[in-house]
Design a protein around this motif. Sequence first.
Motif, PDB file in Angstrom:
ATOM      1  N   ASP A  32      60.924  75.873  31.681  1.00  0.00           N
ATOM      2  CA  ASP A  32      60.819  75.537  33.106  1.00  0.00           C
ATOM      3  C   ASP A  32      60.898  76.792  33.976  1.00  0.00           C
ATOM      4  OD1 ASP A  32      60.796  72.773  32.561  1.00  0.00           O
ATOM      5  OD2 ASP A  32      62.976  72.637  32.635  1.00  0.00           O
ATOM      6  N   ASP A  33      61.493  77.862  33.410  1.00  0.00           N
ATOM      7  CA  ASP A  33      61.798  79.051  34.210  1.00  0.00           C
ATOM      8  C   ASP A  33      61.157  80.317  33.632  1.00  0.00           C
ATOM      9  OD1 ASP A  33      62.871  81.010  35.822  1.00  0.00           O
ATOM     10  OD2 ASP A  33      64.918  80.229  35.757  1.00  0.00           O
ATOM     11  N   PRO A  34      59.853  80.521  33.903  1.00  0.00           N
ATOM     12  CA  PRO A  34      59.176  81.694  33.353  1.00  0.00           C
ATOM     13  C   PRO A  34      59.740  83.018  33.852  1.00  0.00           C
ATOM     14  CG  PRO A  34      57.757  80.572  34.945  1.00  0.00           C
ATOM     15  CD  PRO A  34      58.941  79.686  34.709  1.00  0.00           C
ATOM     16  N   PHE A  59      55.115  80.059  28.084  1.00  0.00           N
ATOM     17  CA  PHE A  59      54.349  78.983  28.725  1.00  0.00           C
ATOM     18  C   PHE A  59      55.243  78.298  29.752  1.00  0.00           C
ATOM     19  CE2 PHE A  59      51.635  79.731  25.224  1.00  0.00           C
ATOM     20  CZ  PHE A  59      50.435  79.071  25.407  1.00  0.00           C
ATOM     21  N   ALA A  60      54.741  78.157  30.952  1.00  0.00           N
ATOM     22  CA  ALA A  60      55.503  77.524  32.033  1.00  0.00           C
ATOM     23  C   ALA A  60      55.345  76.004  31.944  1.00  0.00           C
ATOM     24  CB  ALA A  60      55.029  78.040  33.380  1.00  0.00           C
ATOM     25  N   THR A  97      61.985  72.438  25.290  1.00  0.00           N
ATOM     26  CA  THR A  97      61.829  73.130  26.545  1.00  0.00           C
ATOM     27  C   THR A  97      63.006  74.096  26.584  1.00  0.00           C
ATOM     28  OG1 THR A  97      60.855  71.152  27.557  1.00  0.00           O
ATOM     29  CG2 THR A  97      61.699  72.851  29.067  1.00  0.00           C
ATOM     30  N   VAL A  98      62.716  75.381  26.541  1.00  0.00           N
ATOM     31  CA  VAL A  98      63.725  76.412  26.293  1.00  0.00           C
ATOM     32  C   VAL A  98      64.146  77.037  27.618  1.00  0.00           C
ATOM     33  CG1 VAL A  98      64.214  78.527  25.011  1.00  0.00           C
ATOM     34  CG2 VAL A  98      62.621  76.839  24.051  1.00  0.00           C
ATOM     35  N   ASN A  99      65.351  76.692  28.077  1.00  0.00           N
ATOM     36  CA  ASN A  99      65.810  77.163  29.390  1.00  0.00           C
ATOM     37  C   ASN A  99      67.064  78.027  29.340  1.00  0.00           C
ATOM     38  OD1 ASN A  99      63.718  75.924  30.808  1.00  0.00           O
ATOM     39  ND2 ASN A  99      64.813  73.985  30.951  1.00  0.00           N
ATOM     40  N   LYS A 100      67.789  77.979  28.218  1.00  0.00           N
ATOM     41  CA  LYS A 100      69.033  78.756  28.130  1.00  0.00           C
ATOM     42  C   LYS A 100      68.749  80.139  27.562  1.00  0.00           C
ATOM     43  CE  LYS A 100      72.255  74.929  27.848  1.00  0.00           C
ATOM     44  NZ  LYS A 100      73.096  74.104  26.994  1.00  0.00           N
ATOM     45  N   GLU A 101      69.428  81.125  28.140  1.00  0.00           N
ATOM     46  CA  GLU A 101      69.232  82.514  27.714  1.00  0.00           C
ATOM     47  C   GLU A 101      69.474  82.695  26.214  1.00  0.00           C
ATOM     48  OE1 GLU A 101      71.085  86.968  28.508  1.00  0.00           O
ATOM     49  OE2 GLU A 101      71.255  85.456  30.096  1.00  0.00           O
ATOM     50  N   GLN A 102      70.501  82.069  25.698  1.00  0.00           N
ATOM     51  CA  GLN A 102      70.840  82.199  24.276  1.00  0.00           C
ATOM     52  C   GLN A 102      69.675  81.750  23.387  1.00  0.00           C
ATOM     53  OE1 GLN A 102      74.302  79.888  23.280  1.00  0.00           O
ATOM     54  NE2 GLN A 102      74.137  80.274  21.085  1.00  0.00           N
TER      55      GLN A 102
END
Length: 242
Positions: free
Chosen positions: A229-231, A5-6, A208-213
């Motif tokens: 934030d970054d789909p 989800f964006a 809000t999940v933005n880190k690759e890990q």
Amino acid sequence: MTLIFAHRGYSAKYPENTMKAFKEAENAGADGIELDVQLTKDNEIVVIHDDKVDRTTNGSGFVKDFSFAELRRLDASYKHKTILKKEPVPSLKEVLAWLQTNQLQCNIEIKSSAESYMKIEEPLIELIREFALTERVIISSFNHYSIVYCYRLAPEIEIAPLYHEGLYMPWVYARSIKAKGMHPNFRVVPNEIIKASLEFGIEVRPYTVNKEQEMRRLFDIGCTAFITDDPVKAIKIRKEYS
């Protein structure tokens, strides 16, 4: 498959909660969008996060003190120097009409201000039904009274509580308010909580999940979805899992 989800649209790159950000999220391949709703002075439901317009537009003041026409004159993209075209604050009607042209899911967050509680829920439900989107909308809020009220008005529309502190057995709480899912801050849901919730039939969509890990952690355990934030980044990583 973990859905993406964006958050306020593709907000890592485009002005948050604008049609531009939502359309770019669709172009990126997101499964859904997340947006925030507030009421104007003349009771139009508009898509904007803060109680005030100051942070995201070139105006100042409270959303509730603007008429819809006044709000539309503001530019929600003025901080994005690379975007030459003015982006207005969208009405929810505009977003729902656009959603009829695609298959995206939509998480609508009711902002938990005291002014809007018991005022926004009924017109919100009416709009979702009018656009025949009851199957694709999830209503969430940090104000759990608000989403319970929505459930009583429209049990066919999914509700999901937002929360940012650790809850003991959150799947029990979700079931108690008739929520089919929950939207916790990613920091307060360790893997065992997500797994247990899924086993008890409660969907989990952290924000809000933005880190690759963190994205990889959620893909690894088969979390229902997450809000980012970054789909584009999320989709790129998800491709490794398919």
